[in-house]
Design an enzyme around this catalytic site. Sequence first.
Site: not given
Lengths: 466, 55
Positions: A181, A82, A157
């Site tokens: 997330s 990420k 997210s």
Amino acid sequence: MSDVDLGYLSIADASKKLAAKALSPVDLTEALLRRIEAVDPKLDSFLLVDGDKAMASAKAAESAIQGGRRMGPLHGIPYALKDIVNTAGLRTTCHSEILKDNVPKQDATVAAKLKAAGGILLGKTATHEFALGGPAFDLPWPPARNPWNRDHHPGGSSSGSGSAVAAGLTPMAIGTDTGGSVRNPASCCGIVGMKATYGRVSRAGVFPLSFSLDHIGPMTRTVTDNAMMLQAIAGADKRDTASANVAVTDYTSGIEGGVKGLKIGYLRQFHEVDLPAHPDMAAGLDAAVDVLRSEGADVQDVGFAPLADLAATNRVILISEAYSIHRDWLASRPQDYAKATRDRIMPGAFFAAADYVDALRQKARYLAQFNKMMDDFDVIICASSMDPACRIDDEPEVDRTYGRQARTPFNLLGAPAMAQPIGFSKDGMPLSMQVVSRAFNEAMIYRVGRAFERVTEWTNQRPPVG
Amino acid sequence: MSDTPLPPALEAAHALDPELIEKSRAHAARLVAGLEGGYKPDEEPAHIYQAGGSQ
């Protein structure tokens, strides 16, 4: 094997083939890079692909394995990070205009650990801006899409990580989880996402959202793969002040132990009373619990504090800490944030200091309640999302459904929680459940998750993205 | 809840979105209302950096 088959190869299977020299890290990495090139324009799951470095790492891995210097089960396995995870010499943007040219000097601990395990970094994945504001269309890069239906959001997210793993572009990716997330994109994309115990995985070098709620977690297509990935990234770290000095368990040795005789609490109150779930999700959860019961688990209903109150406590802490982190940029460059990010952080300007302390005191109450509940159970099963993922461009529906979830309590409690697939809605979107346990009991979660996975057909389904 | 006037740090954001400040203030109030309250003097917070705090 075809590129598609290599794309959907599990870590466990790839690792065996790599160890037996029946698969080359170079061939595997090349296949995944070709898949990313072919498929990702439809998904936007990657913000950056570093094919040259990936190929150099793959060639080094191949040489080492051929030379009898295999470093472990992840040696030669590709992965993605990420884009809030620092990578030395490689752009790390937090999917934001604010940091669009940021090139860190040092790897985050989790990046360094995957590198040390012999993993092959493919690139950096899309996220909601600063792990909070999204899905958003007013950022320098588009939001990631859901591979099961690219008109739908992939959760967030850690949106790009979820999308890329589900689409067979990488067998594993790192996500982060402050209010759910890792588990939200895992739920939306039909993969496995673990938020381990607070302090289990180092946060050092990962851009913070909320110091006391941030967790780093593995995202994979199978439960066993997830356990293998957590094994590589767990452990104490002097760079992280919250890191737990607790021995790391062997997460795979007991994973096939089954659920016979285990005590499982079914926390149906969350999705039946507090936030009534979409009927497909509710039916899926009941069916999943029936599977565990039929495998010999002793399942009993259990209740806990109302979700809305748990979520409010999480949010007071999360938003207060996030505002502290972003206050200067919000003052000087508010136009450089997505509207969604500004909207979500700005309430932090209006909490009194005592409100924040009260939330931490409330957290202590919930911890005591949770610990008492866990005296009676090995794991708890509950909903993750209350709804399948909706269309990404339906802003009112995104806003309505994003908060309809049961993940935030376990950030607040620091307890390990895993989302895994349990089927599909009538319109073909993934359904999911959470498996939760007491601190540092991730091995039990994997055991229960694997017992479910072994007798159901929901793992390793291939979305229609080619 | 804080009743202090708008801090200068929020002026740019306010200029960008005139509704943002009031929406944010109301949202913060809703969240604080979700706390049970009634904390006794000796009820300590869960410490922020208590790793594995649910032990």
